[in-house]
Design a protein around this motif. Sequence first.
Motif, PDB file in Angstrom:
ATOM      1  N   ILE A 112       0.889  -1.178   0.000  1.00  0.00           N
ATOM      2  CA  ILE A 112       0.000   0.000   0.000  1.00  0.00           C
ATOM      3  C   ILE A 112       0.918   1.216   0.000  1.00  0.00           C
ATOM      4  CG2 ILE A 112      -1.764   1.297   1.251  1.00  0.00           C
ATOM      5  CD1 ILE A 112      -2.690  -1.347   2.488  1.00  0.00           C
ATOM      6  N   GLN A 113       0.864   1.963  -1.099  1.00  0.00           N
ATOM      7  CA  GLN A 113       1.820   3.062  -1.309  1.00  0.00           C
ATOM      8  C   GLN A 113       1.091   4.400  -1.351  1.00  0.00           C
ATOM      9  OE1 GLN A 113       3.443   3.698  -5.353  1.00  0.00           O
ATOM     10  NE2 GLN A 113       5.459   3.384  -4.413  1.00  0.00           N
ATOM     11  N   ALA A 114       1.560   5.356  -0.528  1.00  0.00           N
ATOM     12  CA  ALA A 114       0.962   6.693  -0.524  1.00  0.00           C
ATOM     13  C   ALA A 114       1.327   7.430  -1.811  1.00  0.00           C
ATOM     14  CB  ALA A 114       1.450   7.474   0.687  1.00  0.00           C
ATOM     15  N   GLN A 115       0.344   8.085  -2.398  1.00  0.00           N
ATOM     16  CA  GLN A 115       0.602   8.904  -3.572  1.00  0.00           C
ATOM     17  C   GLN A 115       1.149  10.266  -3.130  1.00  0.00           C
ATOM     18  OE1 GLN A 115      -2.913   9.353  -5.971  1.00  0.00           O
ATOM     19  NE2 GLN A 115      -3.141   7.142  -6.372  1.00  0.00           N
ATOM     20  N   LYS A 116       1.662  11.012  -4.093  1.00  0.00           N
ATOM     21  CA  LYS A 116       2.101  12.373  -3.791  1.00  0.00           C
ATOM     22  C   LYS A 116       0.908  13.231  -3.397  1.00  0.00           C
ATOM     23  CE  LYS A 116       6.167  12.370  -6.819  1.00  0.00           C
ATOM     24  NZ  LYS A 116       6.818  13.018  -7.989  1.00  0.00           N
ATOM     25  N   ARG A 117      -0.260  12.914  -3.968  1.00  0.00           N
ATOM     26  CA  ARG A 117      -1.481  13.651  -3.634  1.00  0.00           C
ATOM     27  C   ARG A 117      -1.979  13.190  -2.271  1.00  0.00           C
ATOM     28  NH1 ARG A 117      -6.737  13.261  -7.326  1.00  0.00           N
ATOM     29  NH2 ARG A 117      -5.610  11.362  -7.817  1.00  0.00           N
ATOM     30  N   ALA A 118      -2.132  14.108  -1.364  1.00  0.00           N
ATOM     31  CA  ALA A 118      -2.535  13.760   0.010  1.00  0.00           C
ATOM     32  C   ALA A 118      -3.868  13.030   0.033  1.00  0.00           C
ATOM     33  CB  ALA A 118      -2.624  15.023   0.854  1.00  0.00           C
ATOM     34  N   ARG A 134      -4.479   9.921  -0.894  1.00  0.00           N
ATOM     35  CA  ARG A 134      -4.663   8.919  -1.948  1.00  0.00           C
ATOM     36  C   ARG A 134      -3.573   7.851  -1.828  1.00  0.00           C
ATOM     37  NH1 ARG A 134      -9.185   8.337  -4.327  1.00  0.00           N
ATOM     38  NH2 ARG A 134      -8.133   7.540  -6.189  1.00  0.00           N
ATOM     39  N   TYR A 135      -3.957   6.591  -2.117  1.00  0.00           N
ATOM     40  CA  TYR A 135      -3.040   5.455  -1.976  1.00  0.00           C
ATOM     41  C   TYR A 135      -3.172   4.522  -3.170  1.00  0.00           C
ATOM     42  CZ  TYR A 135      -2.663   7.019   2.852  1.00  0.00           C
ATOM     43  OH  TYR A 135      -2.442   7.767   3.980  1.00  0.00           O
ATOM     44  N   ASN A 136      -2.033   3.949  -3.556  1.00  0.00           N
ATOM     45  CA  ASN A 136      -2.003   2.937  -4.596  1.00  0.00           C
ATOM     46  C   ASN A 136      -1.972   1.557  -3.949  1.00  0.00           C
ATOM     47  OD1 ASN A 136      -1.891   4.823  -6.715  1.00  0.00           O
ATOM     48  ND2 ASN A 136       0.347   4.979  -6.528  1.00  0.00           N
ATOM     49  N   ILE A 137      -2.819   0.666  -4.460  1.00  0.00           N
ATOM     50  CA  ILE A 137      -2.883  -0.697  -3.935  1.00  0.00           C
ATOM     51  C   ILE A 137      -2.212  -1.641  -4.933  1.00  0.00           C
ATOM     52  CG2 ILE A 137      -4.386  -2.550  -3.113  1.00  0.00           C
ATOM     53  CD1 ILE A 137      -4.447   0.007  -1.413  1.00  0.00           C
ATOM     54  N   PHE A 138      -1.239  -2.416  -4.436  1.00  0.00           N
ATOM     55  CA  PHE A 138      -0.564  -3.422  -5.254  1.00  0.00           C
ATOM     56  C   PHE A 138      -1.047  -4.802  -4.834  1.00  0.00           C
ATOM     57  CE2 PHE A 138       1.992   0.288  -5.654  1.00  0.00           C
ATOM     58  CZ  PHE A 138       2.644   0.213  -6.876  1.00  0.00           C
ATOM     59  N   VAL A 139      -1.380  -5.620  -5.822  1.00  0.00           N
ATOM     60  CA  VAL A 139      -1.860  -6.980  -5.559  1.00  0.00           C
ATOM     61  C   VAL A 139      -0.935  -7.954  -6.262  1.00  0.00           C
ATOM     62  CG1 VAL A 139      -3.765  -8.608  -5.886  1.00  0.00           C
ATOM     63  CG2 VAL A 139      -4.259  -6.215  -5.334  1.00  0.00           C
ATOM     64  N   ASP A 140      -0.444  -8.912  -5.490  1.00  0.00           N
ATOM     65  CA  ASP A 140       0.496  -9.927  -6.019  1.00  0.00           C
ATOM     66  C   ASP A 140       1.674  -9.268  -6.736  1.00  0.00           C
ATOM     67  OD1 ASP A 140      -1.113 -11.906  -5.003  1.00  0.00           O
ATOM     68  OD2 ASP A 140      -2.135 -12.308  -6.908  1.00  0.00           O
ATOM     69  N   GLY A 141       2.144  -8.160  -6.138  1.00  0.00           N
ATOM     70  CA  GLY A 141       3.340  -7.508  -6.646  1.00  0.00           C
ATOM     71  C   GLY A 141       3.115  -6.537  -7.780  1.00  0.00           C
ATOM     72  N   VAL A 177     -11.558   5.156   2.123  1.00  0.00           N
ATOM     73  CA  VAL A 177     -11.809   3.777   1.701  1.00  0.00           C
ATOM     74  C   VAL A 177     -10.812   2.839   2.381  1.00  0.00           C
ATOM     75  CG1 VAL A 177     -11.816   2.185  -0.266  1.00  0.00           C
ATOM     76  CG2 VAL A 177     -12.827   4.480  -0.488  1.00  0.00           C
ATOM     77  N   LEU A 178      -9.578   3.282   2.444  1.00  0.00           N
ATOM     78  CA  LEU A 178      -8.534   2.481   3.099  1.00  0.00           C
ATOM     79  C   LEU A 178      -8.933   2.147   4.538  1.00  0.00           C
ATOM     80  CD1 LEU A 178      -5.524   1.505   2.465  1.00  0.00           C
ATOM     81  CD2 LEU A 178      -4.837   3.509   3.801  1.00  0.00           C
ATOM     82  N   ILE A 179      -9.465   3.157   5.231  1.00  0.00           N
ATOM     83  CA  ILE A 179      -9.846   2.975   6.631  1.00  0.00           C
ATOM     84  C   ILE A 179     -11.147   2.196   6.757  1.00  0.00           C
ATOM     85  CG2 ILE A 179     -10.564   4.215   8.721  1.00  0.00           C
ATOM     86  CD1 ILE A 179      -8.654   6.473   7.839  1.00  0.00           C
TER      87      ILE A 179
END
Length: 265
Positions: A7-13, A15-22, A32-34
């Motif tokens: 779970i990677q934070a974007q530069k935009r406050a 917002r997060y990027n979700i990685f699945v299986d790499g 949504v994350l919470i």
Amino acid sequence: MAVITMIQAQKRAGRYNIFVDGHYAFPVSENVLIDFQLFKGMEIDQALEERLTAADDIAKAYNRALDYLSQQLRTEKEVRTKLASLEIPPETIDATLDRLRELSLVDDAHYAASYVRTMMRTGDKGPRVIHQHLRQKGVPEHPIEDALQLYTAEERFAVGTTVAKKLAKRYQRQAFHTQEQKIRQGLITRGFASDEAKEMVADLALTPDAEQQADLLAKQGEKLWHKYRTRAMSDRRYRTKQALYRKGFALDDIDHWLTTVVGDD
């Protein structure tokens, strides 16, 4: 079963990027994350991913709506129209509005009451025009009727009388009858009832200035008399008299002026 590997934070406050299986899969908002309690190592299937994507769409639409609402009060129709203009799907708009209603961020009854109070304090409109405005904004009938209860007869008379005084000043160079007529029509056009407008005009207790009215009649009469100069005398007199009467001058005053100008027939 697929697994969230990062779970990677974007530069935009927020917002997060979700990685699945790499691999990068989709973005989500902090809410949504919470709300879904996402974490690294969490198993995720296609159905959950679709729910997350839908929730993120609503979160983005919600933030767009908040930006729009931060400028001023809006009706539900206005918010819906704004979101639709951003090409947000109808189902997402519906869900967004549900959330806004739950938090009382859109409330047509509150909007209507606030608008009526503002018009009572700073406006020059009567109930009918206010009603039309609120309907155009998409407010349902019942909230409008409730809000208009705030606009009491005393408040309407106070607002209307102020308007009538301004109109009287605007039309003071008109024939007296025309002046009264235009004041009354101006009040009706602004949304006051006909009987109320009549009462407001009566409250002004206007009286004609005889000297001023005579001057006005003479100026208008001279223009008309010149206009019909090619007519036979009787027709010229008739047309001038008729035109002055339509402008609101009294027949006795017109006859007196004509007598001074051309004499008796």
